[in-house]
Design a protein around this motif. Structure first.
Motif, PDB file in Angstrom:
ATOM      1  N   VAL A 137       0.678  -0.838  -0.419  1.00 26.68           N
ATOM      2  CA  VAL A 137       0.201   0.020   0.003  1.00 26.68           C
ATOM      3  C   VAL A 137       0.615   1.102  -0.103  1.00 26.68           C
ATOM      4  CG1 VAL A 137      -1.567   2.208   1.316  1.00 26.68           C
ATOM      5  CG2 VAL A 137      -1.906  -1.557   1.220  1.00 26.68           C
ATOM      6  N   GLN A 138       1.784   0.949   0.895  1.00 28.59           N
ATOM      7  CA  GLN A 138       2.821   2.248   1.254  1.00 28.59           C
ATOM      8  C   GLN A 138       3.521   3.096  -0.413  1.00 28.59           C
ATOM      9  OE1 GLN A 138       5.278   2.373   4.399  1.00 28.59           O
ATOM     10  NE2 GLN A 138       5.637   4.638   4.500  1.00 28.59           N
ATOM     11  N   HIS A 139       3.664   1.017  -1.194  1.00 28.36           N
ATOM     12  CA  HIS A 139       4.447   1.817  -2.357  1.00 28.36           C
ATOM     13  C   HIS A 139       3.394   2.380  -3.727  1.00 28.36           C
ATOM     14  CE1 HIS A 139       5.660   0.578  -6.583  1.00 28.36           C
ATOM     15  NE2 HIS A 139       6.818   0.990  -5.916  1.00 28.36           N
ATOM     16  N   ASP A 140       2.001   1.502  -3.359  1.00 29.52           N
ATOM     17  CA  ASP A 140       1.413   1.507  -4.355  1.00 29.52           C
ATOM     18  C   ASP A 140       0.459   2.604  -4.171  1.00 29.52           C
ATOM     19  OD1 ASP A 140       2.504  -0.434  -5.777  1.00 29.52           O
ATOM     20  OD2 ASP A 140       0.215  -1.983  -5.141  1.00 29.52           O
ATOM     21  N   LEU A 141      -0.010   3.797  -3.240  1.00 28.50           N
ATOM     22  CA  LEU A 141      -1.035   4.670  -3.461  1.00 28.50           C
ATOM     23  C   LEU A 141      -0.672   5.552  -3.319  1.00 28.50           C
ATOM     24  CD1 LEU A 141      -4.086   4.751  -2.365  1.00 28.50           C
ATOM     25  CD2 LEU A 141      -2.878   5.481  -0.181  1.00 28.50           C
ATOM     26  N   PRO A 142       0.327   6.720  -3.371  1.00 34.24           N
ATOM     27  CA  PRO A 142       0.761   7.631  -3.539  1.00 34.24           C
ATOM     28  C   PRO A 142       0.978   7.549  -5.835  1.00 34.24           C
ATOM     29  CG  PRO A 142       2.400   6.864  -2.159  1.00 34.24           C
ATOM     30  CD  PRO A 142       1.865   5.651  -2.520  1.00 34.24           C
ATOM     31  N   ARG A 143       0.393   6.604  -6.242  1.00 36.48           N
ATOM     32  CA  ARG A 143       0.309   6.583  -7.691  1.00 36.48           C
ATOM     33  C   ARG A 143      -1.021   6.907  -7.864  1.00 36.48           C
ATOM     34  NH1 ARG A 143       4.380   1.649  -7.370  1.00 36.48           N
ATOM     35  NH2 ARG A 143       6.522   2.870  -8.118  1.00 36.48           N
ATOM     36  N   ASN A 177      -4.471   8.078  -8.657  1.00 41.43           N
ATOM     37  CA  ASN A 177      -4.749   9.735  -9.050  1.00 41.43           C
ATOM     38  C   ASN A 177      -5.725  10.715  -7.361  1.00 41.43           C
ATOM     39  OD1 ASN A 177      -5.611  12.697 -10.440  1.00 41.43           O
ATOM     40  ND2 ASN A 177      -7.512  11.259 -10.817  1.00 41.43           N
ATOM     41  N   GLY A 178      -5.315  11.858  -7.067  1.00 44.39           N
ATOM     42  CA  GLY A 178      -5.442  12.266  -5.895  1.00 44.39           C
ATOM     43  C   GLY A 178      -5.008  11.330  -4.306  1.00 44.39           C
ATOM     44  N   CYS A 179      -3.713  10.832  -4.482  1.00 50.70           N
ATOM     45  CA  CYS A 179      -2.768  11.169  -2.976  1.00 50.70           C
ATOM     46  C   CYS A 179      -2.003  11.664  -3.012  1.00 50.70           C
ATOM     47  CB  CYS A 179      -3.081   8.961  -3.367  1.00 50.70           C
ATOM     48  SG  CYS A 179      -1.936   8.693  -1.605  1.00 50.70           S
ATOM     49  N   GLN A 180      -1.872  12.241  -2.578  1.00 49.55           N
ATOM     50  CA  GLN A 180      -0.224  13.013  -2.501  1.00 49.55           C
ATOM     51  C   GLN A 180       0.936  11.463  -1.562  1.00 49.55           C
ATOM     52  OE1 GLN A 180      -0.811  17.191  -1.544  1.00 49.55           O
ATOM     53  NE2 GLN A 180      -2.810  17.261  -2.369  1.00 49.55           N
ATOM     54  N   GLY A 181       0.199  10.732  -0.645  1.00 47.65           N
ATOM     55  CA  GLY A 181       1.569  10.306  -0.115  1.00 47.65           C
ATOM     56  C   GLY A 181       0.674   9.546   1.027  1.00 47.65           C
ATOM     57  N   VAL A 182       1.471   9.003   1.910  1.00 46.24           N
ATOM     58  CA  VAL A 182       1.067   7.592   2.955  1.00 46.24           C
ATOM     59  C   VAL A 182       2.922   7.438   4.145  1.00 46.24           C
ATOM     60  CG1 VAL A 182       0.854   5.724   1.379  1.00 46.24           C
ATOM     61  CG2 VAL A 182      -0.258   5.742   3.802  1.00 46.24           C
ATOM     62  N   ARG A 183       1.714   7.605   4.591  1.00 48.22           N
ATOM     63  CA  ARG A 183       2.895   6.897   5.956  1.00 48.22           C
ATOM     64  C   ARG A 183       2.257   6.092   6.668  1.00 48.22           C
ATOM     65  NH1 ARG A 183       5.228  12.194   9.229  1.00 48.22           N
ATOM     66  NH2 ARG A 183       6.409  10.782   9.684  1.00 48.22           N
ATOM     67  N   GLU A 187      -2.786   8.997   5.364  1.00 51.29           N
ATOM     68  CA  GLU A 187      -2.651   9.661   4.015  1.00 51.29           C
ATOM     69  C   GLU A 187      -3.086  11.363   3.782  1.00 51.29           C
ATOM     70  OE1 GLU A 187      -6.081   7.617   3.045  1.00 51.29           O
ATOM     71  OE2 GLU A 187      -4.694   5.288   2.983  1.00 51.29           O
ATOM     72  N   HIS A 188      -2.633  11.836   2.561  1.00 47.39           N
ATOM     73  CA  HIS A 188      -2.654  13.233   2.534  1.00 47.39           C
ATOM     74  C   HIS A 188      -2.860  12.668   0.943  1.00 47.39           C
ATOM     75  CE1 HIS A 188       0.032  16.540   1.780  1.00 47.39           C
ATOM     76  NE2 HIS A 188      -1.737  17.004   1.326  1.00 47.39           N
ATOM     77  N   TRP A 189      -4.362  13.550   0.908  1.00 48.38           N
ATOM     78  CA  TRP A 189      -5.323  13.759  -0.158  1.00 48.38           C
ATOM     79  C   TRP A 189      -5.337  14.702  -1.059  1.00 48.38           C
ATOM     80  CZ3 TRP A 189      -6.608   8.870  -3.008  1.00 48.38           C
ATOM     81  CH2 TRP A 189      -6.116   7.742  -2.733  1.00 48.38           C
ATOM     82  N   ASP A 190      -5.793  14.720  -2.291  1.00 50.70           N
ATOM     83  CA  ASP A 190      -5.951  16.232  -2.854  1.00 50.70           C
ATOM     84  C   ASP A 190      -7.211  16.807  -1.793  1.00 50.70           C
ATOM     85  OD1 ASP A 190      -3.973  16.208  -4.480  1.00 50.70           O
ATOM     86  OD2 ASP A 190      -5.158  15.493  -5.467  1.00 50.70           O
ATOM     87  N   SER A 191      -8.359  15.683  -1.791  1.00 53.91           N
ATOM     88  CA  SER A 191      -9.661  15.905  -1.510  1.00 53.91           C
ATOM     89  C   SER A 191     -10.115  14.621  -0.628  1.00 53.91           C
ATOM     90  CB  SER A 191     -10.389  16.900  -2.521  1.00 53.91           C
ATOM     91  OG  SER A 191     -10.713  15.641  -3.064  1.00 53.91           O
ATOM     92  N   GLU A 192     -11.291  15.247   0.092  1.00 52.53           N
ATOM     93  CA  GLU A 192     -12.570  14.203   0.298  1.00 52.53           C
ATOM     94  C   GLU A 192     -12.774  13.082  -0.475  1.00 52.53           C
ATOM     95  OE1 GLU A 192     -15.361  15.260   3.116  1.00 52.53           O
ATOM     96  OE2 GLU A 192     -13.693  15.945   4.290  1.00 52.53           O
ATOM     97  N   VAL A 193     -13.311  13.576  -1.384  1.00 55.05           N
ATOM     98  CA  VAL A 193     -13.397  13.470  -2.601  1.00 55.05           C
ATOM     99  C   VAL A 193     -12.953  12.262  -3.661  1.00 55.05           C
ATOM    100  CG1 VAL A 193     -14.896  13.469  -5.618  1.00 55.05           C
ATOM    101  CG2 VAL A 193     -15.956  15.122  -3.145  1.00 55.05           C
ATOM    102  N   ALA A 194     -11.617  13.098  -3.567  1.00 51.51           N
ATOM    103  CA  ALA A 194     -10.261  11.861  -4.353  1.00 51.51           C
ATOM    104  C   ALA A 194     -10.586  10.332  -3.360  1.00 51.51           C
ATOM    105  CB  ALA A 194      -9.208  12.458  -4.585  1.00 51.51           C
ATOM    106  N   HIS A 195     -10.544  10.422  -2.074  1.00 50.84           N
ATOM    107  CA  HIS A 195     -10.006   9.734  -1.163  1.00 50.84           C
ATOM    108  C   HIS A 195     -11.303   9.297  -1.203  1.00 50.84           C
ATOM    109  CE1 HIS A 195     -10.658   7.424   2.751  1.00 50.84           C
ATOM    110  NE2 HIS A 195      -9.068   6.778   2.773  1.00 50.84           N
TER     111      HIS A 195
END
Length: 102
Positions: free
Chosen positions: A27-33, A35-41, A56-64
């Motif tokens: 997940v940590q490897h794939d999630l930043p790819r 659309n709308g995900c800026q990163g995950v720890r 998780e850092h997302w552009d918006s709630e809608v993207a998540h």
């Protein structure tokens, strides 16, 4: 920091913590790819190794929410849920910027 933070806490069955940790590596490897995900720890409880928290850092709630809908529709969520002792807990957060005069 713009966007939205999603903080999700998972608790696994004791015997599932190691395979769940491997799953979270992916997940940590794939999630930043996604659309709308800026990163995950990913964090694991120092006193409770069956508790994992994702920041998780997302552009918006809608993207998540669109991503979650895709995970559920694909059947991937069912595979994740087999590791869990209980339902995950998640919330959306915006960073609070202090309003201190210079």
């Amino acid at each position: 920091m713009s966007g939205i933070q999603v903080i999700i806490t998972f608790e696994t069955h004791p015997e599932a913590s190691a395979p769940f940790a491997v799953l979270l590596d992916q997940v940590q490897h794939d999630l930043p790819r996604v659309n709308g995900c800026q990163g995950v720890r990913v964090f694991v409880g120092s006193e409770k190794p069956c508790v994992f928290t994702l920041l998780e850092h997302w552009d918006s709630e809608v993207a998540h929410q669109a991503h979650i809908a895709t995970v559920v529709a694909s059947g991937a969520w069912d595979r994740i849920a087999t590791h869990l002792a209980k339902d995950p807990v998640s919330h959306y957060y915006r960073e609070r910027v202090p309003k201190i005069a210079a």
